[in-house]
Scaffold this motif. Structure first.
Motif, short mmCIF file in Angstrom:
data_model
loop_
_atom_site.label_atom_id
_atom_site.label_comp_id
_atom_site.label_asym_id
_atom_site.label_seq_id
_atom_site.Cartn_x
_atom_site.Cartn_y
_atom_site.Cartn_z
N SER A 16 0.82 -1.22 0.00
CA SER A 16 0.00 0.00 0.00
C SER A 16 0.86 1.26 0.00
CB SER A 16 -0.95 0.00 1.20
OG SER A 16 -0.23 -0.05 2.41
N ASP A 17 2.05 1.21 0.60
CA ASP A 17 2.95 2.37 0.59
C ASP A 17 3.41 2.67 -0.84
OD1 ASP A 17 2.90 2.46 3.42
OD2 ASP A 17 4.53 0.98 3.51
N VAL A 18 3.83 1.63 -1.54
CA VAL A 18 4.33 1.80 -2.91
C VAL A 18 3.18 2.18 -3.84
CG1 VAL A 18 5.56 0.66 -4.80
CG2 VAL A 18 6.19 0.15 -2.43
N TRP A 19 2.02 1.56 -3.66
CA TRP A 19 0.83 1.87 -4.47
C TRP A 19 0.45 3.35 -4.32
CZ3 TRP A 19 -2.40 0.72 -8.23
CH2 TRP A 19 -3.68 1.25 -8.25
N ARG A 20 0.40 3.83 -3.07
CA ARG A 20 0.00 5.22 -2.81
C ARG A 20 0.95 6.19 -3.51
NH1 ARG A 20 -0.49 4.52 2.13
NH2 ARG A 20 1.65 4.94 2.71
N TYR A 21 2.25 5.95 -3.43
CA TYR A 21 3.22 6.81 -4.09
C TYR A 21 3.07 6.72 -5.61
CZ TYR A 21 7.60 8.58 -5.91
OH TYR A 21 8.53 9.27 -6.64
N ASN A 22 2.92 5.52 -6.15
CA ASN A 22 2.79 5.36 -7.60
C ASN A 22 1.52 6.01 -8.13
OD1 ASN A 22 5.24 4.06 -7.94
ND2 ASN A 22 4.37 2.02 -7.76
N VAL A 23 0.45 5.98 -7.38
CA VAL A 23 -0.78 6.67 -7.79
C VAL A 23 -0.52 8.17 -7.83
CG1 VAL A 23 -3.13 7.28 -7.06
CG2 VAL A 23 -2.40 4.89 -7.06
N TRP A 24 0.18 8.70 -6.85
CA TRP A 24 0.53 10.12 -6.87
C TRP A 24 1.35 10.46 -8.12
CZ3 TRP A 24 5.35 12.48 -6.83
CH2 TRP A 24 5.32 13.87 -6.74
N VAL A 25 2.33 9.62 -8.44
CA VAL A 25 3.15 9.85 -9.63
C VAL A 25 2.28 9.79 -10.88
CG1 VAL A 25 5.00 8.92 -11.08
CG2 VAL A 25 5.32 9.08 -8.61
N GLY A 26 1.40 8.78 -10.95
CA GLY A 26 0.57 8.58 -12.14
C GLY A 26 -0.45 9.66 -12.40
N TYR A 27 -0.92 10.30 -11.34
CA TYR A 27 -1.98 11.30 -11.50
C TYR A 27 -1.53 12.71 -11.12
CZ TYR A 27 -5.28 7.56 -12.32
OH TYR A 27 -5.94 6.48 -12.85
N ARG A 28 -0.25 12.99 -11.12
CA ARG A 28 0.22 14.31 -10.70
C ARG A 28 0.15 15.36 -11.79
NH1 ARG A 28 5.30 15.76 -11.98
NH2 ARG A 28 6.57 14.22 -13.04
N LYS A 33 -5.14 14.22 -15.01
CA LYS A 33 -6.37 14.64 -14.34
C LYS A 33 -7.47 14.95 -15.36
CE LYS A 33 -3.80 16.28 -10.42
NZ LYS A 33 -3.12 17.40 -9.83
N ILE A 34 -7.10 15.56 -16.48
CA ILE A 34 -8.07 15.87 -17.53
C ILE A 34 -8.63 14.58 -18.12
CG2 ILE A 34 -8.29 16.82 -19.87
CD1 ILE A 34 -6.41 19.11 -18.91
N LEU A 35 -7.78 13.58 -18.33
CA LEU A 35 -8.25 12.30 -18.86
C LEU A 35 -9.26 11.64 -17.91
CD1 LEU A 35 -5.06 10.68 -20.44
CD2 LEU A 35 -6.98 11.81 -21.59
N VAL A 36 -9.04 11.75 -16.61
CA VAL A 36 -10.00 11.20 -15.64
C VAL A 36 -11.33 11.95 -15.75
CG1 VAL A 36 -10.51 10.95 -13.18
CG2 VAL A 36 -8.27 10.30 -14.05
N VAL A 37 -11.27 13.27 -15.86
CA VAL A 37 -12.50 14.07 -15.98
C VAL A 37 -13.24 13.70 -17.26
CG1 VAL A 37 -13.38 16.43 -16.30
CG2 VAL A 37 -11.68 15.95 -14.53
N ILE A 38 -12.51 13.54 -18.35
CA ILE A 38 -13.14 13.13 -19.62
C ILE A 38 -13.78 11.75 -19.46
CG2 ILE A 38 -12.68 12.46 -22.02
CD1 ILE A 38 -10.55 14.70 -22.06
N GLY A 39 -13.07 10.82 -18.84
CA GLY A 39 -13.62 9.48 -18.62
C GLY A 39 -14.88 9.52 -17.76
N LEU A 40 -14.87 10.33 -16.71
CA LEU A 40 -16.06 10.46 -15.86
C LEU A 40 -17.20 11.14 -16.62
CD1 LEU A 40 -14.42 11.48 -12.47
CD2 LEU A 40 -15.52 9.29 -13.03
N GLY A 41 -16.85 12.11 -17.46
CA GLY A 41 -17.87 12.76 -18.28
C GLY A 41 -18.54 11.78 -19.23
N ILE A 42 -17.73 10.96 -19.89
CA ILE A 42 -18.29 9.95 -20.80
C ILE A 42 -19.16 8.97 -20.03
CG2 ILE A 42 -17.72 8.01 -22.33
CD1 ILE A 42 -15.20 9.59 -23.15
N LEU A 43 -18.67 8.53 -18.87
CA LEU A 43 -19.44 7.59 -18.04
C LEU A 43 -20.76 8.21 -17.59
CD1 LEU A 43 -19.24 4.75 -16.82
CD2 LEU A 43 -18.26 5.82 -14.78
N GLY A 44 -20.72 9.49 -17.21
CA GLY A 44 -21.96 10.18 -16.82
C GLY A 44 -22.93 10.31 -17.99
N TRP A 45 -22.39 10.63 -19.15
CA TRP A 45 -23.24 10.75 -20.35
C TRP A 45 -23.87 9.39 -20.69
CZ3 TRP A 45 -22.67 8.63 -25.31
CH2 TRP A 45 -23.54 9.14 -26.27
N ILE A 46 -23.07 8.33 -20.61
CA ILE A 46 -23.61 6.98 -20.88
C ILE A 46 -24.70 6.64 -19.87
CG2 ILE A 46 -23.06 4.50 -20.86
CD1 ILE A 46 -20.27 5.30 -21.94
N GLY A 47 -24.46 6.95 -18.59
CA GLY A 47 -25.46 6.69 -17.56
C GLY A 47 -26.74 7.46 -17.80
#
Length: 175
Positions: A16-28, A33-47
């Motif tokens: 969990s220590d390594v995962w938490r740091y790698n998530v920070w690196v991956g989403y910094r 962050k824009i890709l996540v927002v776009i993905g959530l937007g598409i998911l919301g539109w589909i819903g």
């Protein structure tokens, strides 16, 4: 702690220590962050489209399969990649073994398995304390992690004191 104003700490990483740091690196980055927002937007539109759908469900999914795949790739692809990186890192002795640190005002001694080294505080460009760890950055992204679950509150307080004594105030951010 010894009388020579040193602090000895043994660190054993959890996944969990390594995962938490790698998530920070991956989403910094903003791009991630824009890709996540776009993905959530598409998911919301589909819903929303699914709720408004009065036809057959199988036809709805067939008509929107491209959007469903795009949302899945945007929202699931990055965490899956981060998990693969974390799992491979945990195979390394640096992450799976115990690391011994001895902090002093002058330098940091560390021992990983059979390897030993003394590192100057100047090696670290920034030190950041989060709620769960200390991150000793050697560049803007790469850091050595010292999880707090390996330390009691007295050890954490002493480490903060040593960081403050060894580094200028502009190069650390402590709680």
């Amino acid at each position: 702690m010894t009388e020579t104003n040193e602090l000895a700490v043994k660190i054993k990483m959890k996944i969990s220590d390594v995962w938490r740091y790698n998530v920070w690196v991956g989403y910094r980055t903003w791009f991630s962050k824009i890709l996540v927002v776009i993905g959530l937007g598409i998911l919301g539109w589909i819903g929303y489209q699914f709720i408004q759908n009065t036809g057959r469900i199988d036809l709805f999914f067939a008509d929107n399969i491209i959007w469903i795949i795009a949302a899945a790739l945007l929202l699931i692809g990055k965490p899956f990649k981060i998990w693969n990186i974390t799992a491979s890192q945990m195979q390394s002795p640096v992450f799976s073994g115990t690391t011994e640190y001895v902090f002093s005002k002058e330098n940091i001694y560390l021992k990983v398995g059979e390897l030993e080294d003394t590192v100057s505080w100047d090696t670290y460009v920034r030190i950041v304390e989060t709620g769960k760890d200390f991150r000793f950055f050697v560049d803007p992204v790469q850091a050595q992690l010292l999880p707090k679950h390996n330390m009691d509150s007295e050890t954490v307080a002493k480490l903060r004191e040593l960081i403050k004594a060894a580094k200028p105030a502009t190069s650390y951010k402590l709680k």
